[in-house]
Design an enzyme around this catalytic site. Structure first.
Site, PDB file in Angstrom:
ATOM      1  N   HIS A  46       0.804  -1.221   0.000  1.00  0.00           N
ATOM      2  CA  HIS A  46       0.000   0.000   0.000  1.00  0.00           C
ATOM      3  C   HIS A  46       0.837   1.270   0.000  1.00  0.00           C
ATOM      4  O   HIS A  46       0.305   2.363  -0.172  1.00  0.00           O
ATOM      5  CB  HIS A  46      -0.930   0.015   1.217  1.00  0.00           C
ATOM      6  CG  HIS A  46      -1.992  -1.034   1.181  1.00  0.00           C
ATOM      7  ND1 HIS A  46      -2.947  -1.108   0.196  1.00  0.00           N
ATOM      8  CD2 HIS A  46      -2.256  -2.077   2.007  1.00  0.00           C
ATOM      9  CE1 HIS A  46      -3.756  -2.129   0.421  1.00  0.00           C
ATOM     10  NE2 HIS A  46      -3.358  -2.744   1.518  1.00  0.00           N
ATOM     11  N   GLU A 150      -5.561 -11.753   8.007  1.00  0.00           N
ATOM     12  CA  GLU A 150      -6.416 -10.563   7.899  1.00  0.00           C
ATOM     13  C   GLU A 150      -7.692 -10.857   7.120  1.00  0.00           C
ATOM     14  O   GLU A 150      -8.202  -9.984   6.432  1.00  0.00           O
ATOM     15  CB  GLU A 150      -5.640  -9.389   7.286  1.00  0.00           C
ATOM     16  CG  GLU A 150      -4.850  -9.729   6.026  1.00  0.00           C
ATOM     17  CD  GLU A 150      -3.982  -8.574   5.514  1.00  0.00           C
ATOM     18  OE1 GLU A 150      -4.041  -7.467   6.068  1.00  0.00           O
ATOM     19  OE2 GLU A 150      -3.245  -8.792   4.540  1.00  0.00           O
ATOM     20  N   ASP A 176      -7.677  -4.601   7.687  1.00  0.00           N
ATOM     21  CA  ASP A 176      -8.249  -5.513   6.699  1.00  0.00           C
ATOM     22  C   ASP A 176      -9.098  -6.571   7.373  1.00  0.00           C
ATOM     23  O   ASP A 176     -10.155  -6.936   6.852  1.00  0.00           O
ATOM     24  CB  ASP A 176      -7.139  -6.173   5.867  1.00  0.00           C
ATOM     25  CG  ASP A 176      -6.798  -5.346   4.642  1.00  0.00           C
ATOM     26  OD1 ASP A 176      -7.737  -4.892   3.965  1.00  0.00           O
ATOM     27  OD2 ASP A 176      -5.608  -5.130   4.379  1.00  0.00           O
TER      28      ASP A 176
END
Ligand code: 3PY
Length: 252
Positions: A46, A150, A176
């Protein structure tokens, strides 16, 4: 050689990490000079970091006495290879749903006959401060294999995941996890899933780790029994501090 995070974990000291989303060796050095960190997550999932940045950032992290851990965008062999060949002390993959996913990550991280890692570690020895032959001999044992738990499936299968040989760390992505499970962040189901992962990791003799947005949360997670936590994220720190400074001037 340098194996900062592994040494800390083996000595039962907490793994304290800086979460790096901004490329730039100077930024990394400035943050790490504040002290206390023994790992840094270079976030290529990310963050604004790509595989070309791995080399300079890993050098800056190791020079500052911490272990570079690279979060690759996905559990793909070529992505993991790029991270390891840049000299990462460990690799983190997103969204591990089951033991097969974990076995794949382990296989991509280890040379034959254990796994399928390709050979070409030209830039790795300096990151460990060892000669090439020593890196070759020790890489399978020293590199940290880290998967993120997650998802609902990941939680359902967490005991089997934890037992996968060669896997070192179960790392919870709490944001997440809440979204994938579609449960409130911090609610009973969410905290139950986190507790289940902590227990499963320890039952299998693995490191239990979790992303924390700040030091206050990190302290609480360490007190719960987690071995490894993030302390802060560069981009979030910058934004929060800039907002705070501006508020002195604007009054809002
Ligand atoms: C998560 O919380 O989902 C993470 O992966 C850390 O940002």
């Amino acid at each position: 050689g340098r194996t900062y995070l592994r040494n800390a974990l083996e000595a039962k000291k907490p793994g304290l990490g800086f979460w790096c989303t901004l490329p730039g060796a100077a930024t990394v050095s400035t943050v790490l000079s504040t002290g206390g960190f023994n790992w840094t997550l270079l976030d290529a999932e990310h963050g604004a970091i790509s595989d070309k940045d791995y080399f300079d950032l890993s050098l800056a992290v190791t020079a500052a006495g911490a272990s570079p851990i690279i979060r690759v965008p996905w559990n793909e062999e070529w992505m993991i290879k790029r991270a390891l060949d840049a000299g990462a002390h460990g690799v983190m993959t997103p969204m591990c749903h089951n033991a097969d996913d974990a076995r794949k990550v382990v296989s991509y991280c280890k040379y034959p006959p254990i796994g399928t890692r390709g050979y070409g570690p030209m830039f790795c020895p300096p990151m460990f401060n060892v000669k090439g032959s020593v890196y070759d001999a020790q890489a399978d044992d020293k590199l940290l294999v880290i998967v993120q738990i997650e998802s609902r499936k990941g939680i359902e299968n967490v005991e089997e995941i934890a037992k996968v040989p060669g896997l070192d760390v179960l790392f919870i992505g709490p944001f997440d996890l809440a979204k994938q499970m579609q449960v409130p962040f911090g609610g009973e189901e969410h905290e139950g899933a986190i507790a289940k992962t902590l227990k499963a990791a320890h039952a299998a003799g693995k490191t239990a780790a979790i992303f924390c947005s700040n030091g206050e949360i990190a302290k609480k997670r360490l007190e719960q029994g987690f071995d490894m936590v993030s302390i802060a994220v560069d981009s979030a720190c910058l934004a929060a501090e800039m907002e705070r400074q501006m508020s002195f001037v604007t009054g809002v």
